[in-house]
Each structure stands twice: as C-alpha cells, then as structure tokens.
Enzyme design. Structure first.
Site, mmCIF file in Angstrom:
data_model
loop_
_atom_site.group_PDB
_atom_site.id
_atom_site.type_symbol
_atom_site.label_atom_id
_atom_site.label_comp_id
_atom_site.label_asym_id
_atom_site.label_seq_id
_atom_site.Cartn_x
_atom_site.Cartn_y
_atom_site.Cartn_z
ATOM 1 N N HIS A 153 28.248 130.787 26.974
ATOM 2 C CA HIS A 153 28.676 129.847 25.933
ATOM 3 C C HIS A 153 28.018 128.505 26.209
ATOM 4 O O HIS A 153 28.668 127.471 26.253
ATOM 5 C CB HIS A 153 30.205 129.756 25.868
ATOM 6 C CG HIS A 153 30.724 129.933 24.479
ATOM 7 N ND1 HIS A 153 31.746 129.202 23.948
ATOM 8 C CD2 HIS A 153 30.316 130.773 23.496
ATOM 9 C CE1 HIS A 153 31.963 129.590 22.703
ATOM 10 N NE2 HIS A 153 31.112 130.533 22.409
ATOM 11 N N HIS B 167 20.737 135.313 18.570
ATOM 12 C CA HIS B 167 22.037 135.433 19.220
ATOM 13 C C HIS B 167 22.691 136.782 18.912
ATOM 14 O O HIS B 167 23.253 137.432 19.790
ATOM 15 C CB HIS B 167 22.900 134.265 18.729
ATOM 16 C CG HIS B 167 24.284 134.275 19.227
ATOM 17 N ND1 HIS B 167 24.577 134.103 20.562
ATOM 18 C CD2 HIS B 167 25.457 134.427 18.577
ATOM 19 C CE1 HIS B 167 25.888 134.146 20.698
ATOM 20 N NE2 HIS B 167 26.439 134.353 19.526
#
Ligand SMILES: Nc1ncnc2c1ncn2[C@@H]1O[C@H](COP(=O)(O)OP(=O)(O)O)[C@@H](O)[C@H]1O
Ligand SMILES: [Mg+2]
Lengths: 83, 757, 227, 83
Positions: free
Chosen positions: B90, B44
């Site tokens: 998200h 990430h």
C-alpha cells in the site's frame, strides 16, 4: 426545522492533557515560537430536528452530557453553528 | 456521447489497448465501458508488465491447496487445518496520508484472507522509509505505524512481525507492505466463484462513496460527463484517500465467517482495487457465468454518483457474496445480527452466445434489474485478458563499475566499537504499538528471528502444531545483483524460521520495483524473479502468492529493487518455547554453518549495512548455494524443533546471523540477556560485519555433544567463546560494556524519532 | 462448576481468550451477546477486551448503553462478581460502575508489552487469592489506559483498599500507578492488564492464574462482601 | 499581544467518517431521534503571541496546516476565540 449544532468537548481544568503538551513541546523544533497553553479537544457536528433553536439546543445538551462527553474528565458546550 | 478517442488515453489505455477493446466488443466501447477497462487493465489490477515473468516461479507442492491467482495462497498445515497467506503493498496511498494509507492496507489484506474462509490470525508489516534525519520521514513513520496499530489492534488481528528499513531511496516513496496469515478448518475453504444461474450477488458492508476513484475521475471533467451523467464535481476536491473503518471490518469478518460456517454462500470475493467491477467480473469469469449488476441498487454514501464512480469506487470494508435465492432470508438475518448491511446488487445469468456460437460470460451494468444496459463486456476480458507486455529489459550500464568498487577491500577506518554501536537498532518502538498476542497463540512475538504461533484459533480443530512466519528483504544486495540478492533473501528467511524450529512450507512475495518503462527496472524485476525461482527450487519451496508494486520512484530515481519475501513454516509439535536469544552464564558459544562466504571474498562487505552506513554502495554479493545453506538450516531447525516438542537439550540460545553480520548478532544477544560474552579473535574486521545467510550463533551447555551432533549432520561448527561478565569482547577488535550495548540498541530508534510528536 | 458469562459487544475481540482462561480452570464460559437483557443462571460476568463499538467516541462510551449493561448492573448490585479487562474496564468506568476514567497513555501510543503488577489489596474478587505485595507479570495492551480520578475519589480508593493492582513501573501515566480498581464491595473489578494472556508458561507467563483462580473461586473461599 | 486561537479540524467533504456514522447509527437505540449527519472532528486551543489578530491567525493557519491536520483529508479552520 433542522438546526446545525456543534458540540465542543474539552478536557476539564486540572485534567492532564498529554496530547496538548506533546504538541506544545514539539513546536519550537518545527519553528513555531510564542505558542503556549496548547489544549486538544474534540468536536461533534450534527443536525437536530426540533421545533425551535432552544429545543434543538436542549436536545443537543442532553446528548452532549449523556453521550458525547465523559463528565469525569470533560466539559461539553453545544452551540448553534453555521454550515 | 463524446468521442472516446481522446478519452481512452486519459483513462490510462494505449491506442493498441483501445484497438483490443474494439476487437473484443466488435464495436466502439462507450465511456463507462472504457472506464471499466481503464481500471481493470491498469498495471495495479492486471499485472500486465510482470505477468509473463511471474510464470517462471515454481508454484506446486503436495501441500499446496491454492496457489497464485486466488485472493490468497493456501496450504494444508495438517490436523485438518488449512492456512492462508497473502502479502500486498500500500505504498502510494501511504505516501500522502500515512495513517489511512497503512490502515486501509491492513484492511485490504485481511479481506484477501477471510474471503478464502480463513480467520485472519496474524499480520506482518515490512516498512521502508527514507532516513530519519528528515522531518517528513519521521511524520511518515509515525503515521504509518499508528495506522497499522490503529486498524490492526481494533479489528482484532495481532501484528506479530515485520521489517524496518531506512534508506534515502525511499524518501518520497515509502514502502508499506502488509502480510496476513489466517487459518480455517480445511472444509471451509472457499473460492471467489460465481456459479449457478439465478443466484444472487450480495454486497456486504460499507456504503460506496467516491473513494480512490483516481484515474477514472477524468470522466467527471467537462466534456466527458454526458453519457454517464456525472454531476458537476470539483476535481480538486475529489477525495481519492480512503478512510479505514476497522469496526466495520471486524463485523464483516465475523459475519462472513458465520455465513461460511452455516453454508450460506456459493462464493465470496473481497472488493479491493477497482471495487465492484473487479469483484463482479472476477467471480463471473471464474464461474463462466454472466452477471447483471444494478448500479441503482448499490447503497451510496454520497448523492449524485455516476455509474462509473459506483462501479470503480475503492470504498473500503465491502465484500461480494454469491448466494442462492433460498438462502437470502438467512443471510439477511445473520447480517442483521452483526449489523452488517447486505444488499442484492447482482444476478448470476446465463452466458451469452456470441456471433461464432461460443458462450461468453458477460458482465452487464444496468440501470435497475431488467433496466437499461449501460455497459456490457465479457467478464473475462476485464479480469483475465488484459494485454501482457514483454517490456524491454537492460542491465544497468554502470552496474559493473558499481560492483567493481567493492568495500570488502576497504581498510577499517575508526573504531569497530563505534561501527557496531551505529548498527544496533531495536524496532521495539514500532512493534510495542501492535497487539501481538491476541488469540493466545503467540509463542514468539515480534523482535526475534521469526514469529512462532500455536496453530489454534476460534473454530479450528485442536492441534499441537505451530506456524512460523518471517518477512525479509535486502534491497542493498538486490541493487547490486537482483538475482543473487533475491535468492539470498529467501535463504535468510528460511534461516530465520529455523531459529524457531519451523520447516519452511511456502513463500509469498511482494515485488516493489521502480518504473517498468525503464528497461533497467524490468531487468531487475526479471532477475529477481529468476533469483526467487532458483532459491525456491533449490530449497524445495512453492510460491503461493504475491503482489507486484511498480512505479515506485523517488525524485525521478527508481527505488532499489525491493523484493520482500514472506515465508510460512510449520512445526509439528509445539509444547515448549524455542530457546530464543537468552544465553546463560557459562554457556559455550559456537558458530554453526560455513564460516566463510561462498563469494569473491571470504567475508564480503558488498551491500552490507556496515558498508552502506559509510556511503559505500558497491561490491560483490555472495553466491547462492542451496546445498550448503540447507544443511546448516535443517540441522538448526531440527535442534530447535526437538526443544519445542518438549525434549531436553543442551542448546540454550539460537540466533541467525543476519543484517549487520556476526558482531550485530552477538550484540543483540548480549543486549536482551544483559550478560556479556568473551569471543575469540576473528580473522578480520570484515568477519565482524560481513553478511551472508546460513550461519547461526548457538549457545550450548554441552559443547562436546553439540559438536558431535553437528559433525554427524555434516555441518561445520566453529567455537567462538563463552558467556559471562559484563562486557561484549570480540578478540582485540570489540570491547563494549553490556549496558552500553543494551542502551544504545534500545534507544536508537526513539532518539531518531524524538524531534517529532 | 461455575457458569461465567463473557459479554460480547460488536467489536469485542478478547472474548475467546477470556473464555479460554475460564475453561482452563475447569469452569464453563458462555458468550452473552450484548443485546441480551438477562443473566439467568450466570455465576460471574467478564467484560473482555477489544474495541466495543469500535471504541468510537470514547472507549466504552457506546458500549455502556448496550442492553446487556442493565443486566450487568443488576447482577453486580446483588453482589455478583464482575470483571472488566482492558476495554471491559473502560466500559465499567463509563457506566459508572467503577470510579474514575481512562485517558490516552502518557506517550500517546498504543502499548503492548509485559508489565509487572504489584498486588495492593486482596479485598476483591480478583485479588483475593493473591497476597499483598505479590508481583505478577501480566501484559498490557491498550491506548487509553491512563487511570485518572480526582483527589477526593483517590482518597476514597486508598481508604477502602479499592486499588487492587499497581504497576511496578508505570507504563502509561496512570495516577498513583493504578492498574486495577474495585468497587467498594470488591465484587466489581476492572484492570487494564490482560490476566487471560498470562495463563501459560508457553506464552511467557502464568501469573494471571492466581487472579482467575480468585475470580472463579478456585482454591479460595467464596467471596464475602467487604462492607 | 497574546491571542487565544481555536482551530477546528474536520474531515473534508466526501471523506468517509466512520466515527460519525457509528455514533449516528447508535443514537436511536439510546433514545435520541432526529439527529442526523453526525460528524466527529478535533479541535485545538492555544495562545499565540503576535503583533495583531491577523498575524496571530496567520501563524495559527500555518501551524494548523503543517502540524494539526493533513490537508489531503482534513480541513483546518483557525479562529480567534473567547476564553
Ligand atoms: N515494522 C515492524 N513491525 C513489526 N515487527 C517488526 C517490524 N520491523 C521489525 N520487526 C521485528 O523485529 C525483529 C528484527 O527484524 P529484522 O532486523 O528484520 O530481523 P532479521 O534481520 O532477523 O530478519 C523481527 O522479529 C521483526 O519481526
Ligand atoms: Mg527477518
């Protein structure tokens, strides 16, 4: 002393409760039968520094009526709670 | 201290990665240091699987002020105004708490934009869910949409567009992408850099709790708590869900922009994934300076937090500003006005000199300034030197068979009328929940081909310009051919902007893919990046930012490759609205652009909505052909731009042919105008539903003169019919009443959602 | 040239837009931070839309305690024109400066869409330049816009002409299609729709102009108290 | 039998509660001192048709967890209430 107070805020009788009715309408589709008169409300929990339980409730009542509820549409009921 | 050997794996670090850390440090890392590497070297934060591929994207153009690598890309939009844009995913948070997952997604993307000095002016939200026949999907849709609405409206940034896709491949892994675009006077542009030894690192905004600590929480479990002193924490109760506070963010935006306007900050950086460790190591690494962080100075929401929790917490609504000590009083006063908490948490220090005499910018975590050093690592090793992987790639073995099974050969079954009705969806139920008008800029809001805004806002120099935005994706194409699919998606986006008269200036992308440890997924990712490169080079567009979201899997299956393109365009003069979709009685309808696809088939149905609805997921995807596309797109953009500049025109309506094909484009115009149209016989049912970009439906009240202009530009035009009556008629294939078209389109989404709250 | 105070609470977000509407008609807009306790030299007050104090607790519930509200009440008591738009309307009802309350929309979702308003009374600073029955296209943008009041209050509102604007098609479940109300004197007005968003054809409608012209006193006589 | 049930939905421990903190921060300026740890929650009231109190509570618990709250961030506590 610190007292733990819970204030329940509910809509006054006769005031439309779209949230409650929407939930009620959705229930059968989700497999819940026999659930009626659904009403949605709010609650507030806080600690009150006061001399006595009574004094704490008094403070909470004033807070509940002046701030936590809108008397035009809501009722507010403070109580001493358990943590 | 317990031996770190078993710990590093629990923190997501491989044995080789541990070896690299030992090499960097020249010693064994302690558990706090390992935790810092664990979060910073995660996929990430570090893009370790994708970075080598992303380098192939074209990133330069004269108007690009800031390209990829910073918090947001920035272009010079003219008239002394710079425009910043960024998109992010998200996905995983939204799958477990859709409201807060989506809300904090909006919060995060806004911070990426105002950290550059830009005032956020617009949000867009490409969303992907499973089919609505499943109750959980309805719960996800309701939650995500209300989360974006709840946060975006309250924080005061209009949401002006997005995407809405339903496909089973997203059933347990919805995609929630959010794009933000902002603008600033060009001189306010700032970067997230710490410089100036002696300067202060000031944490602004919310207090820090145990939010989103996720992976590193293993440190709290028995056996690993010694060195970091984590108090007994019940792992099961550990909240990894972050709750957004748009009110805090609103005050943070105002406070930060005011700090920048008053020249009070040297650098500023948002706190996103990996929280304080990320912000401090990135600012220090960029500035080539060291940074001492005092963990005891950080305001906490909860008692007993351990240093690793404080350093890696993802608590929302926080920013890190680097300021000179002389400005502290002014900063504190301004923050008091906006009721934003400001705390000095770090000092910029000299870089250290290592054994080889090289200067190394160190991030030091200390117990009190001047107190015990709990962790000490080179800032750039965290921020920039994560290992890069060239993971194995393989074209899916079954792809040829899937491609060969092409629905373009299918005979039509049933009535094209019903097929068309099934393809009509108006996303208004979604975008009605978003404030799309704040700042009085929205000339074209959600629901059309692209959003068009005046380039204006508080504190901006005055300008007659406009900016246009579109987000686009086509996972159906990309599953069949990620390279051509991605290239065509870019083309589709550019065509969307042309409908509002704008010239495309820059691309941002959000690459949503499956598990990178699957060679097929890496192949898809690499192909998609090549496709984006091909399209951007062909159409002259720089990519100025993006985000990669991997590990999107649903029930053991990778999602279809879903590169989302965000496109920013500019229009030089915006004094009148573009024509829109509302044609008038008596108008002539023409198709602008190549009538036939450049493909195996004249009218390819592979990867179309029409085919997918029939469970047909195979087929060939059209080729990407920049030259033909650009000719039609530039012609239409020019026609519309002159209308926006206030010039008279015979063009009354423009709509690009996108998802669902020509029949859907015509039906959409019928629905919004409530006026029928009579269209000539088409070549085949495939012409109704084929999807390939670069075609536009245009309505004109002087068809001769329109055709003459198109011919001059070398763009093909096919007369299609005339506006009038109460029926949508397409040759002998489609005959539907205007009311049916309109009501089906209007009601489709709400009916699917109706079974839920 | 009138000086219009646009009150800014932390969390307000339509203050720039309200100010733009004022300056567009040639008047002067001045931001009034919520901690100010005087309105010296101000000719009219706008409480703009947004989410004052995050709308936490209830929209307007915390904002009505902001220091500036005492000054706004005194200003209104002397007949000064006060306009509450959307969140500003919610603050005015919470403060008791306008009757009734605003509940969540009937459909329990936020709504941003154009609506058609019908002018129901012209005895207010906002509607004095319009004509009764006039239709105006003005967008709404709210979650809690369903106007509620008891029968007695409603009778009184009707009797006094305090219902100034109604929705032609009720979007949110408001009692009697109410979109905006005034106080008895007509100098304090609140409405859920956003007239400042309807000031230019480029943005879709210029129908808000007649309302702002009324409020700012442009093209109409100075406001005379109705009672 | 019809039982009157109240379900209190509160944020789980450790989850940020911006509404509660905002109210708490505002209190001193409104003249309320000594009030701390303010938390905002929701409550639902409804009638449940069931054989026994236990059965009613069981139904309410399932309803509370499936519909009225998200267990990832909220706790839901059903109880038999007084009207
Ligand atoms: N999730 C969403 N949020 C806001 N607007 C949306 C959303 N989904 C779709 N829209 C809007 O609806 C319109 C149609 O979307 P789409 O079908 O993707 O357009 P196109 O096919 O032209 O790309 C666009 O204006 C888009 O911005
Ligand atoms: Mg689009």
């Amino acid at each position: 002393m610190n007292y733990f107070v819970i204030v329940d805020v509910t809509l006054r009788k006769g005031i439309a409760d779209p949230e409650g009715s929407t939930i009620e309408r959705a229930l059968p589709a989700l497999g819940f039968t026999g659930v009626t008169n659904v009403h949605a409300g709010k609650s507030f929990r806080f600690d009150v520094e006061a001399e006595s339980e009574e004094a704490a409730l008094e403070k909470a009542t004033s807070l509940a009526e002046r701030l936590l509820s809108n008397p035009v549409i809501e009722d507010a009921l403070p109580r001493i709670g358990e943590r | 201290m317990s031996s770190p050997a078993p710990l590093h794996r629990a923190l997501g670090l491989t044995d080789t990665e541990l070896e690299s850390i030992r090499e960097v440090l020249g010693r064994e890392p302690n558990s706090l240091e390992l935790a810092l590497y664990g979060v910073m070297w995660s996929e990430h934060c570090s893009y370790k699987s994708s970075r080598i591929h992303l380098r192939r994207l074209p990133t330069e153009a004269p108007h690009v002020l800031v390209g990829p690598g910073e918090n947001a890309g920035v272009i010079d939009a003219g008239d002394g105004i710079a425009v910043a844009i960024r998109i992010e995913s998200h996905n995983h948070p939204s799958a477990i708490e859709p409201y807060q997952g989506a809300a904090t997604g909006v919060g995060g993307i806004l911070r990426d934009v105002f950290t550059m000095g830009a005032r956020p002016l617009a949000v867009m939200d490409p969303l992907f869910f499973g089919e609505l026949s499943d109750a959980r999907q309805r719960w996800l849709v309701e939650g995500v949409v209300s989360g974006i609405s709840g946060y975006g409206n309250s924080v005061g940034v209009p949401t002006i567009g997005g995407e809405l896709t339903f496909d089973d491949c997203y059933a347990s892994n919805p995609l929630v992408n959010v794009l933000c675009c902002g603008a600033m006077p060009i001189q306010r542009l700032v970067l997230g850099v710490a410089s100036g030894v002696g300067n202060l690192a000031v944490l602004l905004g919310s207090s820090t709790g145990r939010d989103g600590i996720g992976g590193v929480s293993v440190l709290a479990s028995a056996g690993f708590d010694g060195a970091d002193g984590a108090e007994s924490l019940d792992d099961a109760k550990r909240p990894s869900v972050q709750v957004g506070d748009p009110y805090e963010e609103k005050r943070l935006i105002e406070a930060c922009l005011a700090l920048l306007d008053d020249g009070l900050v040297v650098g500023i950086q948002d706190l996103g994934g990996a929280g304080i460790v990320c912000a401090t190591s990135e600012t220090a690494a960029r500035g080539g300076v060291g940074m001492d962080v005092d963990v005891t100075a950080i305001p906490l929401r909860e008692a007993g937090m351990a240093p690793f929790e404080i350093m890696t917490s993802e608590s929302q609504e926080r920013m890190l500003a680097i300021i000179t000590p002389e400005n502290w009083d002014a900063v504190a006063a301004l923050c008091t006005k906006w009721e934003v908490r400001a705390t000095i948490v770090g000092h910029v220090v000299e870089p250290s000199i290592d054994a080889n005499g090289r200067s190394v910018a160190m991030l030091r975590v200390r117990q009190g300034f001047g107190g015990e050093v709990l962790a000490e690592v080179p800032a750039s090793s965290l921020a920039d030197e994560a290992p890069l992987y060239n993971r194995p790639m393989a074209r899916p073995a079954d792809l040829d068979a899937i491609i060969a099974d092409d629905p373009s050969d299918d005979e039509p079954v049933g009535s094209p009328n019903d097929d068309l009705l099934e393809l009509l969806v108006d996303p208004a139920w979604v975008y009605r929940q978003y404030d799309s008008q704040l700042f009085l800029n929205t000339v074209v809001g959600p629901g059309r081909d692209a959003a068009l805004l005046r380039l204006a806002g508080p504190g901006l120099p005055s300008s007659e310009r406009g900016v246009a935005l579109s987000t686009d994706s086509n996972p159906r194409w990309c599953a069949l051919d990620p390279r051509a699919g991605t290239a065509l998606t870019v083309a589709e986006s550019v065509a969307n902007l042309a409908c509002v008269g704008a010239t495309a200036k820059a691309v941002v992308n959000c690459l949503n893919f499956g598990n990178p440890e699957h060679p097929e997924v890496m192949w898809q990712l690499s192909e998609a990046i090549d496709g984006m490169t091909e399209a951007c080079v062909g159409l002259g567009l720089p990519v100025i930012g993006g985000n990669v979201s991997l590990y999107n899997e649903s029930g053991g299956h990778d999602i279809d490759p879903t590169p989302v393109v965000g496109l920013l365009g500019v229009i030089e003069s915006l004094v009148a609205p573009p024509p829109g979709w509302e044609w008038r009685k008596g108008d002539d309808i023409v198709l602008v652009g190549a009538r036939h696809a450049n493909s195996h088939y004249r009218f390819p149905l592979g990867g179309t909505r029409w085919a997918t609805r029939r469970g047909r997921r195979g087929g060939h995807v059209p080729y990407f052909d920049a030259e033909t596309l650009a000719a039609a797109i530039n012609f239409v953009a020019g026609e519309v731009a002159s209308i926006c500049a206030g010039q008279a025109s015979d063009v009354t309506a423009v709509h690009d042919v996108g998802g669902g094909g020509l029949a859907v484009a015509l039906a959409e115009m019928v629905a919004v105008t409530a006026l029928g149209v009579e269209i000539v016989e088409l070549e085949s049912h495939a012409e109704l539903f084929a999807e390939f970009p670069g075609r536009f439906v245009v309505a004109t009240n002087d068809v001769q003169s329109f055709i003459a202009r198109a011919e001059l530009a070398g763009v093909p035009v096919v007369p299609l019919g005339t506006v009038g009556g109460r029926t949508l008629r397409i040759g002998s294939m489609i005959e539907l009443s205007v009311d049916e078209v309109a009501s089906r389109r209007r009601g489709a989404l709400e009916e699917s959602l109706a079974a839920v709250l | 040239m009138a000086r219009i105070g646009v009150v800014v609470f932390p969390g307000s977000n339509c203050e720039f837009d309200a100010a733009a509407a004022v300056t567009r008609l040639g008047d002067q807009a001045e931001f009034v931070w919520h901690t100010r306790t005087d309105l010296d030299g101000i000719d009219g007050v706008i409480l703009p839309g947004g989410f004052a104090h995050g709308d936490y607790l209830r929209p307007g519930a915390l904002a009505r305690f902001s220091p500036v509200m005492g000054a706004v009440e005194r200003f209104a008591a002397t007949g000064g024109p006060v306009l509450g738009i959307c969140n500003g309307f919610q603050v005015l009802v919470e403060a008791g400066m306008l009757p009734g309350a605003l509940q969540k929309n009937r459909g329990l979702t936020f709504l941003c869409q154009p609506t058609t308003l019908v002018v129901s009374s012209t005895s207010s600073v906002l509607t004095r330049g319009a004509t009764i029955g006039q239709e105006l296209v003005v967008p709404i943008n709210h979650f809690s816009g369903s106007y509620t009041c008891d029968d007695e209050t409603h009778d009184e509102l009707v009797r006094n002409g305090q219902i100034v604007l109604r929705y032609k098609e009720n979007p949110n479940g408001s009692r009697d299609d109410i979109a905006g109300v005034a106080n008895k004197s007509g100098n304090v007005v609140g409405l859920m729709p956003h007239p400042e968003r309807a000031m230019s054809a480029l943005l879709g409608s210029a129908d808000g102009m007649v309302l702002f012209e009324g409020f700012l006193g442009v093209k109409v006589a100075p406001f005379v108290l109705a009672h």
